[in-house]
Structure formats: structure tokens, C-alpha cells
Design a protein around this motif. Structure first.
Motif, PDB file in Angstrom:
ATOM      1  N   ASN A   2      33.356 -13.314 -53.563  1.00 25.95           N
ATOM      2  CA  ASN A   2      32.156 -14.035 -53.130  1.00 25.95           C
ATOM      3  C   ASN A   2      32.563 -15.404 -52.605  1.00 25.95           C
ATOM      4  O   ASN A   2      33.593 -15.942 -52.976  1.00 25.95           O
ATOM      5  CB  ASN A   2      31.104 -14.117 -54.228  1.00 25.95           C
ATOM      6  N   TYR A   3      31.717 -15.929 -51.712  1.00 31.13           N
ATOM      7  CA  TYR A   3      32.048 -17.124 -50.952  1.00 31.13           C
ATOM      8  C   TYR A   3      30.959 -18.178 -51.072  1.00 31.13           C
ATOM      9  O   TYR A   3      29.781 -17.848 -51.193  1.00 31.13           O
ATOM     10  CB  TYR A   3      32.192 -16.775 -49.464  1.00 31.13           C
ATOM     11  N   VAL A  26      26.983 -15.727 -48.116  1.00 31.26           N
ATOM     12  CA  VAL A  26      27.615 -16.988 -48.487  1.00 31.26           C
ATOM     13  C   VAL A  26      26.571 -17.898 -49.120  1.00 31.26           C
ATOM     14  O   VAL A  26      25.441 -18.003 -48.635  1.00 31.26           O
ATOM     15  CB  VAL A  26      28.305 -17.674 -47.280  1.00 31.26           C
ATOM     16  N   SER A  59      31.619 -19.254 -57.169  1.00 31.09           N
ATOM     17  CA  SER A  59      32.254 -18.348 -56.198  1.00 31.09           C
ATOM     18  C   SER A  59      33.765 -18.302 -56.378  1.00 31.09           C
ATOM     19  O   SER A  59      34.376 -19.243 -56.869  1.00 31.09           O
ATOM     20  CB  SER A  59      31.937 -18.798 -54.772  1.00 31.09           C
ATOM     21  N   THR A  61      35.829 -17.995 -53.683  1.00 32.36           N
ATOM     22  CA  THR A  61      36.388 -18.692 -52.532  1.00 32.36           C
ATOM     23  C   THR A  61      35.394 -19.748 -52.080  1.00 32.36           C
ATOM     24  O   THR A  61      34.243 -19.429 -51.765  1.00 32.36           O
ATOM     25  CB  THR A  61      36.682 -17.708 -51.387  1.00 32.36           C
TER      26      THR A  61
END
Length: 157
Positions: A2-3, A26, A59, A61
Motif C-alpha cells: 500500500n502507498y 493511494v 502504508s 511505501t
């Protein structure tokens, strides 16, 4: 995976557009409450979801798209960044070199995120170029990435 993007100014919104073009979810966060980001996020696309700073930090990333010295406030939010990848998009333009204590700006930011996999990138293009479709006249836009962790760059690329 997940971002999230921390910072929803010109660069944060440009990065959000790149995620939206690829239909990738995102979370976006800033120092403003999530509801104040809703209109801009909806205008970019349905995969761009406003959240709190804590949502974004959860998250795997995280794109750091804040003014240079604000990285310190973000870094203080948790004690270890182990297991996270931080992509630093900041620029130290206008920061006196003596404030960096002899270190490159990326090293200053990386030090604040103890335990994270750290990648520097996306900071060499203006926000408008990042926001535009990267396929230009049959070619592609280049984004330079740099890291002391050779295993961190490939997933970011």
C-alpha cells in the motif's frame, strides 16, 4: 503493498495523478484535515483517498512530498520506520549548506527515518512535468532514483 503521499501541494498532487493514471490506490495526507483534501483528491481520481498523517504512515511505501525541513515533524511520528520504504522527493533549495552539517540533503532526511529503506527521487522534475502523462511523443519521461540500499530502488522504479 500500500502507498501514501505525505504532502498534498503541487508535488504531492502530481504524484497522486500518476497513481490515478495507473488506477492504483493511494492515501494522501497533509497537515490539513483529510476532509479539506477531499475536493482536490476527487478531482484527481477515485483511487486518491485523503487520510490522516497516521493513516499515511501506516502504508508500506511512503512518498515524502513536504518542504525540506518538515521531514523532521513527519519522522517524529513513530520511533522506528523499520519495514517502510520512504521515497524522498524534497529539495533543499535555499537551505544554507552549513545547516546540512556537511551532509548531502538526502543523507539528512534519511537519518531522520531510522530503519526505513530510503530512496531519493522525483525531485528533479517540476511538479507540472510530474503531473503530465509520462508518454511524450512516443518516448517516456525519465525519473532518476538513488539509494544506498540497492534492493530498495527496483520496487520504486
Amino acid at each position: 503493498m500500500n502507498y501514501s503521499i505525505i504532502g498534498f501541494g503541487a508535488v504531492g498532487q502530481a504524484l497522486a495523478r500518476a497513481f490515478a493514471r495507473k488506477n492504483i490506490d493511494v492515501t494522501v495526507a497533509s497537515r490539513r484535515p483529510p476532509e479539506t483534501l477531499m475536493q482536490q483528491a476527487r478531482a484527481i481520481g477515485p483511487t486518491v483517498v485523503p487520510g490522516t498523517l497516521q493513516d499515511a504512515i501506516a502504508s508500506d511505501t511512503i512518498f515524502l512530498a513536504v518542504p525540506f525541513w518538515e521531514h523532521r515533524e513527519v519522522a517524529k511520528q513513530i520511533t522506528t520506520w523499520q519495514g517502510k520504504t520512504i521515497i524522498d522527493t524534497t529539495n533543499a533549495f535555499g537551505v544554507p549548506v552549513e545547516d546540512l552539517e556537511g551532509q548531502p540533503p538526502a543523507a539528512v532526511v534519511a537519518k531522520a527515518f531510522a530503519g526505513a529503506r530510503f530512496v531519493k527521487g522525483f525531485n528533479h522534475l517540476p511538479a507540472a512535468a510530474l503531473a503530465a502523462d509520462p508518454s511524450v511523443n512516443g518516448g517516456s519521461r525519465v525519473v532518476f532514483l538513488s539509494s544506498d540500499d540497492e534492493n530498495a530502488v527496483a520496487p520504486v522504479a
